[in-house]
Design an enzyme around this catalytic site. Structure first.
Site, PDB file in Angstrom:
ATOM      1  N   ASP A 132      -9.386-124.226 -76.387  1.00 57.24           N
ATOM      2  CA  ASP A 132     -10.073-123.380 -75.413  1.00 57.24           C
ATOM      3  C   ASP A 132      -9.024-122.570 -74.655  1.00 57.24           C
ATOM      4  O   ASP A 132      -8.639-122.891 -73.526  1.00 57.24           O
ATOM      5  CB  ASP A 132     -10.915-124.225 -74.456  1.00 57.24           C
ATOM      6  CG  ASP A 132     -11.945-123.355 -73.748  1.00 57.24           C
ATOM      7  OD1 ASP A 132     -11.976-122.134 -74.015  1.00 57.24           O
ATOM      8  OD2 ASP A 132     -12.714-123.893 -72.942  1.00 57.24           O
TER       9      ASP A 132
ATOM     10  N   CYS B  54      -8.850-121.561 -70.811  1.00 60.76           N
ATOM     11  CA  CYS B  54      -9.774-122.317 -70.003  1.00 60.76           C
ATOM     12  C   CYS B  54      -9.158-122.229 -68.605  1.00 60.76           C
ATOM     13  O   CYS B  54      -7.943-122.336 -68.453  1.00 60.76           O
ATOM     14  CB  CYS B  54      -9.787-123.749 -70.508  1.00 60.76           C
ATOM     15  SG  CYS B  54     -11.017-124.737 -69.714  1.00 60.76           S
TER      16      CYS B  54
ATOM     17  N   HIS C  77     -17.288-128.041 -68.428  1.00 59.17           N
ATOM     18  CA  HIS C  77     -17.416-126.725 -67.797  1.00 59.17           C
ATOM     19  C   HIS C  77     -18.603-126.715 -66.829  1.00 59.17           C
ATOM     20  O   HIS C  77     -19.640-127.295 -67.114  1.00 59.17           O
ATOM     21  CB  HIS C  77     -17.562-125.642 -68.867  1.00 59.17           C
ATOM     22  CG  HIS C  77     -16.315-125.503 -69.684  1.00 59.17           C
ATOM     23  ND1 HIS C  77     -16.300-124.963 -70.940  1.00 59.17           N
ATOM     24  CD2 HIS C  77     -15.038-125.851 -69.404  1.00 59.17           C
ATOM     25  CE1 HIS C  77     -15.059-124.977 -71.403  1.00 59.17           C
ATOM     26  NE2 HIS C  77     -14.280-125.518 -70.493  1.00 59.17           N
TER      27      HIS C  77
ATOM     28  N   SER D 274     -13.927-134.296 -60.553  1.00 58.84           N
ATOM     29  CA  SER D 274     -15.184-134.657 -61.206  1.00 58.84           C
ATOM     30  C   SER D 274     -16.341-134.158 -60.344  1.00 58.84           C
ATOM     31  O   SER D 274     -16.174-133.901 -59.151  1.00 58.84           O
ATOM     32  CB  SER D 274     -15.288-136.167 -61.370  1.00 58.84           C
ATOM     33  OG  SER D 274     -15.814-136.744 -60.193  1.00 58.84           O
ATOM     34  N   MET D 275     -17.505-134.026 -60.951  1.00 62.28           N
ATOM     35  CA  MET D 275     -18.653-133.450 -60.239  1.00 62.28           C
ATOM     36  C   MET D 275     -19.151-134.353 -59.108  1.00 62.28           C
ATOM     37  O   MET D 275     -19.892-133.923 -58.248  1.00 62.28           O
ATOM     38  CB  MET D 275     -19.780-133.176 -61.224  1.00 62.28           C
ATOM     39  CG  MET D 275     -20.277-134.428 -61.876  1.00 62.28           C
ATOM     40  SD  MET D 275     -21.466-134.076 -63.158  1.00 62.28           S
ATOM     41  CE  MET D 275     -21.872-135.747 -63.639  1.00 62.28           C
TER      42      MET D 275
ATOM     43  N   SER E 298     -12.969-131.485 -55.328  1.00 60.68           N
ATOM     44  CA  SER E 298     -11.934-130.668 -55.941  1.00 60.68           C
ATOM     45  C   SER E 298     -10.942-130.274 -54.858  1.00 60.68           C
ATOM     46  O   SER E 298     -11.136-130.600 -53.682  1.00 60.68           O
ATOM     47  CB  SER E 298     -12.563-129.421 -56.555  1.00 60.68           C
ATOM     48  OG  SER E 298     -13.472-129.793 -57.575  1.00 60.68           O
TER      49      SER E 298
ATOM     50  N   HIS F  49      -4.115-129.737 -63.352  1.00 59.34           N
ATOM     51  CA  HIS F  49      -5.246-128.809 -63.508  1.00 59.34           C
ATOM     52  C   HIS F  49      -6.573-129.437 -63.112  1.00 59.34           C
ATOM     53  O   HIS F  49      -7.561-128.757 -62.932  1.00 59.34           O
ATOM     54  CB  HIS F  49      -5.319-128.278 -64.929  1.00 59.34           C
ATOM     55  CG  HIS F  49      -6.047-129.174 -65.897  1.00 59.34           C
ATOM     56  ND1 HIS F  49      -5.737-130.500 -66.081  1.00 59.34           N
ATOM     57  CD2 HIS F  49      -7.078-128.911 -66.735  1.00 59.34           C
ATOM     58  CE1 HIS F  49      -6.539-131.007 -66.993  1.00 59.34           C
ATOM     59  NE2 HIS F  49      -7.362-130.084 -67.398  1.00 59.34           N
ATOM     60  N   GLY F  50      -6.618-130.745 -63.015  1.00 59.00           N
ATOM     61  CA  GLY F  50      -7.886-131.396 -62.688  1.00 59.00           C
ATOM     62  C   GLY F  50      -7.597-132.831 -62.314  1.00 59.00           C
ATOM     63  O   GLY F  50      -6.466-133.164 -61.960  1.00 59.00           O
TER      64      GLY F  50
END
Lengths: 143, 486
Positions: free
Chosen positions: B97, B100, B205, B386-387, B391, B409-410
């Site tokens: 990806d 991304c 995503h 995570s949702m 963040s 990045h996350g």
């Protein structure tokens, strides 16, 4: 089940092992394992359209790589969910030829229980090999 | 615990595998992590980051960021800078990806103003931004127009009414990598992607509505500079997506090409086929670099047209113009790319080809090419958690030079998708999250279960490690209240 997902070699991706008595059956099982990542209820994919594909590669392993990529390609390019109806692999000059009939239909988010998109077939731990009782493959899909 | 005995602790947050760890390593491998995070790293990180250290032309260190985990070829969180003259380019160091990335957008609305309309807002976003497997974009293009998009990226969006000049200024490289030549892209890649401009995709995503709570602001001055303090409990929008089927096909095409020429034509032997590569200056290496830029530009354009849709939805729901609602970009930054960048070596600047796979460029203050408004602050770095948890917005630091000014990045996965799907139920998760004040819409409950919070590392620990390592400074923690998930 002729394929099994595994959680030990990839975290963000999806890994599976597939095995079958013949190469053709293995191609079909690996195709179903790949499509099942995207669609939970494969039984709901109706054979409304048929497509013939022909692929050529140096060896069986790369032929499977191309074959799975073909399914991913049609999912994006034509929104088609395809499953193998018939697969034939034959030796050719310096390699192998696959001829397959794929059947399926366009994505219908009402009937098809959608899971996670498959972006690509990776080369991580990728393997197709002939074993005592048939063929065996390990595939990691990028999702 | 998967930590190899050879791993040496260099500092509180830097761990090193020496070149003696594996045959063929050209440089040491360094992992950025706290003690807790290093102990939780999966085995793949140590295996893969040391494999990266064997790639021809690699300079200084092969890095892995604290959100690192099993990838393919490179670990996710991987960084490798090559000498462009003697080194290689590897699609496995960029990911399927391509580009991304993350985009963060401000509003001047408060959580109190948004909450009464949250369901309407999220439902509308979900209806208007295509998500999920095989979704098609709302921008209808012919093949040739799509070729122009991949050449021009966000500039195409500006010409066609999907962007403002400010949007382009607030995007890495102005939303267009120069030198993208579609003649290096296969017809299959075009066919796979031309109908996907303006789609979120699936997997991890998402597009999220988040709140900047005053108690979650860690650096008031930077938060002011990044626009996060317009109102208390300010609402912002964060989204995460990439180049869709187009980028995936470009990566697949060149992975195959490189496998066929790498050893036969260039005599390069690698330890993992997913690290397939070609000399950067070879015809194949240059063709991939150009095709990769096309995918980078597709992703910038994709996020840009999605922003256009977000503006339309907010305008409709709040009966005000995007300007009146303060819908301005903070930044857009990629986390799957390779770029030619100039970095200092013993006081002089030298060019490197920096691969970042699941890691983010984090330019320090005065970093080359930063928009004027961020020259003093350093680059905004957008870290998607995570949702369920939250963040971060970070800022690049001057002390990040060793890692080529790169950060996480996350939050990074810690549980496989397979395991997560067995452990959680998507429909139950959706209900539980709503009770906790997060309204989530998805096409796929299976996909939702795979994204459950416990499948990820603790993001607070990840960003704290990047700050301790001097890579990126915490500006604010952003908590979700609404999410559309692919």
């Amino acid at each position: 089940m002729p394929f099994e997902y595994r959680g030990d070699i990839a975290h963000a991706d999806v890994a599976f092992d597939a095995w079958a008595p013949t190469l053709e059956e293995l191609f079909c099982d690996a195709a179903r394992a790949t499509m099942q990542v995207m669609v939970e209820n494969l039984s709901e994919v109706r054979p409304a359209q048929t497509l013939e594909v022909k692929l050529e590669e140096e060896n069986e392993e790369m032929l499977l790589f191309d074959f799975l990529n073909e399914l991913i390609f049609y999912k994006d390019a034509r929104r088609l969910l395809l499953l193998p109806a018939e697969v034939n692999v034959t030796p050719s000059d310096g390699g192998f030829v696959l001829r397959a009939r794929l059947s399926g239909e366009e994505i219908d988010v009402v009937r098809h229980q959608m899971n996670t998109d498959v972006k690509a077939v990776t080369m991580l731990r990728y393997k197709l090999e002939q074993v005592a009782d048939g063929w065996r493959a390990t595939v990691v899909l990028d999702v | 615990m998967n930590v190899p005995a050879a791993l040496k602790r260099i500092s509180d947050t830097i761990w090193e595998l020496p070149v003696s760890y594996k045959t063929g390593m050209l440089v040491p491998a360094r992992i950025v992590a706290s003690e807790k995070l290093i102990n939780e790293m999966d085995a793949g990180v140590f295996e893969q980051v040391s494999n990266v250290a064997t790639l021809p032309g690699i300079q200084r260190y092969a890095f892995c960021m604290p959100d690192g985990h099993w990838g393919y070829g490179f670990p996710i969180g991987g960084v490798a800078a090559m000498d462009p003259g003697s080194g290689v380019i590897s699609p496995g160091g960029i990911g399927f990806d391509i580009n991304c990335g993350m985009r963060l957008v401000l509003t001047t609305l408060s959580a109190e103003e948004v909450k009464p309309k949250l369901h309407q807002l999220v439902d509308r976003l979900f209806a208007r931004i295509p998500t999920g497997v095989g979704c098609q974009g709302f921008v209808k293009l012919k093949h040739d127009d799509f070729r122009t998009v991949v050449q021009q990226g966000s500039r195409w969006c500006l010409k066609n009414g999907f962007a403002t000049r400010h949007d382009l200024e607030m995007t890495e490289e102005g939303g267009c990598f120069a030198g993208a030549d579609p003649s290096h892209v296969s017809e299959r890649a075009i066919e796979r992607g031309y109908n996907q401009l303006g789609t979120l995709g699936s997997g991890n995503h998402y597009c999220e509505i988040q709140v900047v709570r005053p108690e979650n602001i860690m650096d008031r001055e930077l938060a002011d500079a990044f626009g996060l303090t317009a109102v208390p409990n300010q609402v912002v929008i964060m989204f995460h997506c990439g180049s869709r089927g187009f980028g995936h096909q470009v990566a697949t095409d060149y992975l195959k090409l490189f496998l066929s020429v790498m050893e036969r034509k260039y005599g390069i032997k690698i330890v993992d086929r997913e690290l397939a590569c070609a000399p950067f200056h070879s015809p194949e290496g240059q063709a991939y670099f150009s095709a990769m830029k096309c995918a980078v530009n597709m992703a910038f354009a994709n996020r840009q047209v999605i922003l256009h849709r977000i503006r339309e939805v907010f305008s409709d729901v709040f009966h005000a113009s995007p300007d009146e609602l303060g819908l301005r970009m903070v930044y857009d930054v990629a986390h799957n790319t390779a770029k030619l960048e100039r970095h200092a070596v013993h006081g002089t600047k030298k060019e490197f080809l920096v691969h970042r796979k699941g890691s983010t460029r984090a330019w320090p203050p005065e970093g080359e090419g930063l928009p004027e408004c961020y020259e003093k602050t350093g680059q905004p770095v957008i870290i998607g958690g995570s949702m369920e948890t939250g963040s971060y917005l970070l800022a690049g630091m001057s002390s990040g030079a060793d890692a080529f000014f790169t950060t996480a990045h996350g939050s990074g996965r810690t549980m496989s998708r397979h395991e997560a799907k067995k452990s959680f139920r998507g429909d139950k998760l959706q209900r539980d999250m709503e009770q906790r004040g997060i309204y989530v819409r998805t096409d796929s409950f299976g996909g939702l279960a795979e994204e459950a919070g416990p499948a990820y590392k603790n993001i607070d620990e990840v960003v704290a490690a990047t700050e301790l390592a001097g890579l990126s400074k915490r500006v604010a923690r952003l908590v979700p209240i609404g999410n559309i998930k692919g």
